[in-house]
Write a protein that holds these residues in place. Structure first.
Motif, short mmCIF file in Angstrom:
data_model
loop_
_atom_site.label_atom_id
_atom_site.label_comp_id
_atom_site.label_asym_id
_atom_site.label_seq_id
_atom_site.Cartn_x
_atom_site.Cartn_y
_atom_site.Cartn_z
N GLY A 267 0.83 -1.16 -0.22
CA GLY A 267 0.15 0.31 -0.01
C GLY A 267 1.12 1.41 0.01
O GLY A 267 0.51 2.24 -1.13
N ALA A 268 2.04 1.50 0.77
CA ALA A 268 3.00 2.38 0.64
C ALA A 268 3.65 2.31 -0.41
O ALA A 268 3.91 3.98 -1.52
N ALA A 269 3.98 1.65 -1.10
CA ALA A 269 4.54 1.33 -2.68
C ALA A 269 3.72 2.22 -3.15
O ALA A 269 3.76 3.11 -4.40
N ILE A 270 2.66 1.44 -3.23
CA ILE A 270 1.54 2.13 -4.64
C ILE A 270 0.99 3.75 -4.29
O ILE A 270 0.21 3.98 -4.78
N SER A 271 1.25 3.89 -2.82
CA SER A 271 0.15 4.83 -2.63
C SER A 271 1.40 6.65 -3.83
O SER A 271 1.55 6.82 -4.26
N LEU A 272 3.06 6.06 -3.25
CA LEU A 272 4.52 7.02 -3.84
C LEU A 272 3.49 6.79 -5.08
O LEU A 272 4.51 8.23 -5.52
N SER A 392 -7.94 -6.30 -1.58
CA SER A 392 -7.94 -5.66 -2.96
C SER A 392 -8.39 -4.03 -3.10
O SER A 392 -7.73 -2.88 -3.79
N GLY A 393 -9.41 -3.92 -2.15
CA GLY A 393 -10.11 -2.55 -2.39
C GLY A 393 -9.19 -1.70 -1.26
O GLY A 393 -8.70 -0.66 -1.98
N VAL A 394 -8.65 -2.32 -0.35
CA VAL A 394 -8.09 -0.89 0.44
C VAL A 394 -6.35 -1.30 -1.03
O VAL A 394 -6.14 0.25 -0.54
N PHE A 395 -5.71 -1.60 -1.22
CA PHE A 395 -4.67 -1.68 -2.03
C PHE A 395 -5.06 -0.34 -3.01
O PHE A 395 -4.99 0.00 -3.69
N THR A 396 -6.03 -0.59 -3.95
CA THR A 396 -7.08 0.44 -4.75
C THR A 396 -6.99 2.08 -4.43
O THR A 396 -6.70 2.56 -4.40
N ALA A 397 -7.81 1.94 -3.40
CA ALA A 397 -7.26 2.71 -2.39
C ALA A 397 -6.26 3.72 -2.41
O ALA A 397 -6.00 5.31 -1.95
N PHE A 398 -5.63 2.85 -1.57
CA PHE A 398 -4.30 3.86 -1.09
C PHE A 398 -3.45 4.18 -2.84
O PHE A 398 -3.37 5.44 -2.59
N GLN A 399 -4.03 3.83 -3.65
CA GLN A 399 -3.28 3.91 -5.28
C GLN A 399 -3.98 5.45 -5.07
O GLN A 399 -3.23 6.25 -5.71
N GLN A 400 -5.26 5.45 -5.28
CA GLN A 400 -6.15 6.40 -5.75
C GLN A 400 -6.13 8.01 -4.70
O GLN A 400 -4.93 8.56 -5.60
N VAL A 401 -5.53 7.67 -3.64
CA VAL A 401 -5.39 8.87 -2.61
C VAL A 401 -4.34 9.59 -2.66
O VAL A 401 -3.75 10.44 -2.84
N GLY A 402 -2.91 8.19 -2.34
CA GLY A 402 -1.70 8.91 -2.67
C GLY A 402 -1.36 9.62 -4.15
O GLY A 402 -0.60 10.20 -4.10
#
Length: 474
Positions: A267-272, A392-402
């Motif tokens: 999640g941290a990686a996909i946010s950045l 998977s939903g948490v991961f996608t949310a991290f990506q969009q918000v990041g």
């Protein structure tokens, strides 16, 4: 009446196509939107951020609503909202109206996207059939991102920027009409209906407060009462969100998932990575048109090599992950991404596209997928089957918000650099080049942060079956 799974897949994949399309199609229209509606340089990023922030913030709530109210019902509702707000965006006569339309459009996307995925997983049985369906789903979504810049450029040059929004309307109408005829009804889950709407509102409101504070810090200063108030308010809302999530029976973000080292590092990686991607797209689209004088269509075409590189990287990623594990592939991806951004940061107003632009965007396209594919697999491969969808939903949310938060930071620093250069006597073109360079260097710093996170992440060596299962869950 028996419904065809292939026809269902076509409807669902087209819906996801336009959701992804709307992230990129708008980028090449930004200079025209800015001049027509009178957006400020730092306000323009809200055309992108309003959509991605609300999409990411309400994505989990949309998935929960689909489970409890029925996937097809929520899917159609999200489609209608997406179509109406697309039309409203195309007709907007002021910055405020366009941002409001984009905000509600993100909410429509957050409803229809997880509902469509839920229908897809029920329609196709686990195994080969579902994996093929997911491949088509993911491929069309990726194609939406790549074609978005070209389609946007064509519409802007041939008609006007308003058509990058209006083009969604006939597609949505066709999908709304076809859905009851083609897509099967899926009964909602029985039992107590708990949505955690409060959690979604607190999370999205807190993120909006933080992003708004970052944007306003450049013209007002960090000591401004408005900036400090928004920043403190945003942080308090996010703290309240965490408190709510730990105390309710059906939270949007189960805290046990974040205790997974693999998921939290992914999640941290996909946010950045999302921050770097949205920032590069935003800055380069404006640079190509306002500094280098390209038409919107030409700018869109010039992004195509990045899309081709991303497709190639996606094909290579799975066998490389199977052989070497997730972490080595991700490390190579971050290095390629940083190299691409640094090369791109040396571009000027008059250099050739082939030598100054294309090498950077090709390397970045290769790198960004080499980071995101193993991160996507790592996010769900280490959790139980019952938690795979939520992970998977948490991961996608991290990506969009990041992506939205990172874009706010990059835009603010880039605009500040341009403003200071103009105040120092630089020409408009030179000042914008300086701002472009600074923004890309900040994006490269985000990607360097991904490198650090990757070094600290667990090295996973998933099997081919686990990778297929992760792809299906994602």
């Amino acid at each position: 009446m028996r419904r065809s799974p292939r026809a269902t897949l076509t409807v669902l994949a087209l819906a996801q196509f336009i959701v992804v399309l709307d992230v990129t199609i708008v980028n090449v229209a930004l200079p025209h939107i800015q001049s027509d509606l009178g957006f400020s340089a730092d306000g323009l990023q809200w055309v992108i951020s309003a959509y991605t922030l609300v999409f990411g913030g309400f994505l989990l709530l949309g998935g929960r609503a689909a489970d409890l109210l029925g996937s097809r019902r929520v899917f159609v509702t999200g489609l209608v909202l997406f179509g109406v707000t697309s039309l409203a965006g195309g007709l907007a006569g002021s910055p405020g109206l366009l941002i409001a339309a984009r905000t509600l459009q993100g909410l429509g996307g957050a409803m229809l996207s997880p509902a469509a995925l839920g229908i897809l997983t029920v329609t196709f049985p686990h195994g080969r059939e579902r994996n093929i369906a997911m491949g088509v789903w993911g491929g069309l979504a990726g194609l939406g991102g790549t074609l978005g810049v070209v389609a946007g450029g064509f519409l802007v040059d041939a008609l006007s920027w308003r058509w990058v929004f209006i083009v969604n309307v006939p597609i949505v109408i066709a999908l709304v009409v076809a859905t009851p005829l083609i897509v099967p009804h899926i009964a909602p889950h029985k039992g107590r209906r708990s949505f955690d709407a409060l959690g979604a509102v607190l999370a999205t409101g807190g993120l909006l407060g933080v992003v708004y504070a970052v944007v306003r810090a450049e013209p007002l200063g960090w000591s401004s009462g408005e900036v400090l108030g928004c920043l403190v308010g945003g942080v308090l809302l996010l703290a309240a969100f965490l408190a709510v999530e730990t105390r309710i029976a059906s939270p949007l973000v189960p805290m046990r998932l974040l205790r997974s080292r693999a998921l939290s590092s992914a999640g941290a990686a996909i946010s950045l990575t999302g921050a770097a991607f949205l920032s590069m797209f935003f800055l380069t689209a404006i640079f190509l048109q306002q500094v280098r004088g390209d038409s919107a269509l030409r700018a869109g075409v010039e992004f195509l090599p990045m899309g081709g590189a991303a497709i190639g990287a996606a094909v290579l990623a799975t066998p490389l992950i199977t052989r070497f594990g997730t972490r080595p592939v991700q490390i190579v991806g971050t290095l390629l991404s940083v190299a691409g951004l640094l090369l791109l940061s040396r571009a000027d107003a008059t250099g050739s596209y082939a030598s100054q632009i294309m090498p950077g965007i090709v390397l970045f396209g290769l790198g960004i997928i080499a980071v995101s594919v193993p991160a996507q697999i790592a996010a769900v491969v280490d959790v139980t089957d019952t938690d795979a969808g939520a992970a998977s939903g948490v991961f996608t949310a991290f990506q969009q918000v990041g992506g939205a938060v990172g874009l706010a930071v990059v835009t603010t620093l880039s605009t500040s650099r341009t403003t200071h250069a103009l105040a120092g006597g630089a020409s408009q073109s030179d000042a914008m080049v300086d701002g472009f360079h600074r923004g890309l260097l900040v994006a490269a710093a985000f990607t360097a942060g991904t490198f650090v996170v990757t070094l600290l992440s667990p090295r996973l060596a998933p099997s081919a079956d686990q990778i297929a299962g992760a792809a299906a869950a994602a």
